[in-house]
Design an enzyme around this catalytic site. Structure first.
Site, short mmCIF file in Angstrom:
data_model
loop_
_atom_site.label_atom_id
_atom_site.label_comp_id
_atom_site.label_asym_id
_atom_site.label_seq_id
_atom_site.Cartn_x
_atom_site.Cartn_y
_atom_site.Cartn_z
N GLU A 308 -9.60 1.42 68.18
CA GLU A 308 -10.89 1.20 68.12
C GLU A 308 -11.45 0.06 67.71
OE1 GLU A 308 -11.43 5.00 65.69
OE2 GLU A 308 -11.93 5.93 67.65
N1 IFG Z 1 -10.05 8.44 66.29
C1 IFG Z 1 -9.67 7.51 65.10
C2 IFG Z 1 -9.28 8.00 63.79
C3 IFG Z 1 -10.11 9.17 63.31
C4 IFG Z 1 -10.02 10.19 64.38
C5 IFG Z 1 -10.77 11.61 63.97
C6 IFG Z 1 -7.51 7.31 66.15
C7 IFG Z 1 -6.35 6.57 66.43
C8 IFG Z 1 -10.83 9.70 65.60
N2 IFG Z 1 -8.54 6.70 65.37
O1 IFG Z 1 -7.41 8.56 66.13
O2 IFG Z 1 -9.76 7.08 62.76
O3 IFG Z 1 -11.79 8.85 63.19
O4 IFG Z 1 -10.31 12.50 65.00
#
Ligand code: IFG
Length: 492
Positions: A308
């Site tokens: 992200e």
């Molecule tokens: N995606 C984000 C996490 C977390 C997650 C919550 C990943 C690799 C959503 N990154 O999953 O930091 O916020 O479900």
């Protein structure tokens, strides 16, 4: 013998039962410090509910008939390691429990099976009535995947060393061997880096919702690592980069492109932060952090995140990941990253963690291996159903069948079995604040992930598994776990 989770490779019941008594001894051969410690671990696990202070004694050969009366015999012998170091053979007769492995780790895994063959009350914290009997039979067992793990996000909300150790002990019960600690994120930096102390003292001073946060000193972290090692579990520390770095940017103005440190962040948005890629001090920061983390991490892996990074221009991101890999390698560790890292050129032996999207296939094309954490199947922070108070639902609802009925080997298109190291179930903690919250989202889904990682795919099916999971209910209760009593399970 048919209620064990993860399901063993081969179970052959026999007639008769073995009875553990106060006179039983635990024999180890060879009586090395390591095997003696494993024997003592078993004695310690059996003591609270039985009240027995079982002795751990050296043996030379299978204990003689006299000594074989109701004893446990743990031995490591030379054997065929082509089937992996964790394999074990367990033979139970009315006279003797004999556990044979080819490495000490196999004994430790086999001991979890012994624990599950005793009555569920064996895991209670106070003395119970007994009798402590085990059905006779033979079990031959070994894991399918080498990477069988859980991740705990201690950045969104901070959890104590005791809470972390408790989870490590519980995943050991299900023969998992990896514990991934998500140590840094926008809301908190949770590990002391002596050359950049404010990362933890300031960057770790709050949490989602504005709570008091916290951080692990390097002594705390060493304590966690040693505890995991005593359970043959590898700690994989994650420093999430270059996104998810707001806590670091808030701690040191010089890390920011504009030289100004933003205020600490206590919300739950993602994707808004990025290290300043083209600054020399960022390189020094990376080297200092990775050097110190590598020095206190005996395991072979350092996870550098990579997810992200929506506020990092793609060419900067690609350059950054190509910059970080040699730093991790220089400090003697193997790199793990969320699958987005496949947008960069990856060095050999790097590992990509699949969570959503299709980058993992690209990582495999570059020669990397993958770990499977498909969000819509393995994210422990996903709600069980619409009524679940805790957790999120962006990847969908993950009820018990959804969590169980899948195969890591077929999640990434184009992946051969040999490309898949295994499975890991991440627990993100934006919505979780206490150890009981962690329990509620982790159990009863975790035993299923442990089985997916350990047992053969052939023969795995929900209708058979859910009965075995139901039989684990009294064990989860005995272990003091605050688990979700899903109506989908025939709880015993
Ligand atoms: N995606 C984000 C996490 C977390 C997650 C919550 C990943 C690799 C959503 N990154 O999953 O930091 O916020 O479900």
């Amino acid at each position: 013998m048919d209620n064990i989770i993860p399901r063993p490779v081969l179970v052959k019941p026999a007639s008769g039962t073995f009875t553990l008594t106060a006179a039983s001894n635990i024999y180890v051969e060879p009586a090395t410090p390591e095997l003696t410690a494993i024997g003592q671990y078993l004695a310690d696990k059996l003591k609270p509910a039985t009240g027995y202070a079982l002795k751990v004694l050296p043996a030379t050969g299978t204990p003689t008939a006299g000594a074989a009366n109701g004893n446990i015999y743990l031995t490591v012998v030379e054997g065929d390691l082509s089937l992996g170091e964790e394999r074990y053979d367990l033979t139970i007769t009315p006279d003797l429990v004999k556990l044979v492995a080819y490495r000490p780790v196999g004994l430790f895994r086999g001991i979890q099976t012994i624990r599950q063959l005793l009555p569920p009350a064996i895991d209670r914290a106070s003395v119970q009535a007994g009798p402590w009997q085990m059905a006779a039979g033979t079990i031959r067992d070994r894991p399918r995947f080498a990477w069988r793990g859980m991740m705990l996000d201690v950045a969104r909300h901070f959890f104590s060393v005791a809470d972390v150790k408790r989870m490590i002990d519980l995943i050991a019960y299900y023969k998992m061997n990896i514990f991934h600690l998500h140590l840094t994120d926008d809301q908190g930096w949770r590990i002391m880096i002596n050359s950049w102390p404010k990362l933890a003292t300031y960057g770790g001073s709050t949490a989602v919702g504005g709570g008091s946060g916290g951080y692990y000193t390097q002594a705390d972290y060493a304590d966690i690592v040693a505890y995991a090692q005593s359970r043959y579990i590898t700690i994989v520390p994650e420093i999430d980069l270059p996104g998810h770095t707001h806590a670091a940017l808030a701690s040191y103005p010089e890390l920011n492109c504009n030289g100004t440190a933003p205020a600490l962040y206590t919300g739950t948005e993602v994707g808004f932060s990025s290290l300043c890629i083209n600054k020399d001090i960022t390189c020094k920061f990376l080297d200092d952090v990775i050097k110190e983390l590598a020095a206190i991490t005996p395991g072979p892996y350092i996870h550098i995140g990579g997810d992200e990074a929506h506020s990092t221009p793609l060419d900067d991101y690609q350059k950054f990941i190509e910059q970080v890999q040699p730093i991790v390698q220089k400090h003697g560790k193997q790199i793990v990253g969320w699958e987005e890292i496949a947008q960069s050129r990856l060095i050999p032996k790097s590992i990509a963690q699949h969570w959503k999207g299709d980058r993992a296939g690209e990582a495999i094309k570059q020669g990397s291996k993958v770990i499977i954490s498909t969000a819509s199947k393995a994210y422990l922070d996903m709600k069980y159903d619409a009524s679940t108070r805790l957790g999120q639902d962006w990847a969908g609802l993950v009820d018990l069948p959804t969590a169980y009925e899948w195969d890591p080997a077929t999640e990434v298109s184009g992946a051969a079995d040999s490309d898949v190291l295994g499975i890991e179930a991440p627990l993100w903690t934006e919505t979780l604040e206490t150890s009981r919250d962690i329990d509620y989202m982790t159990f009863p889904r975790l035993p299923g992930y442990a089985e997916i990682g350990w047992s053969t795919q052939a023969g795995r099916n929900w209708d058979e598994y859910c009965v075995r999971l139901g039989a684990q209910g009294p064990r989860l209760t005995a272990l003091g776990i605050n688990f979700y009593r899903s109506p989908q399970i025939p709880w015993q």
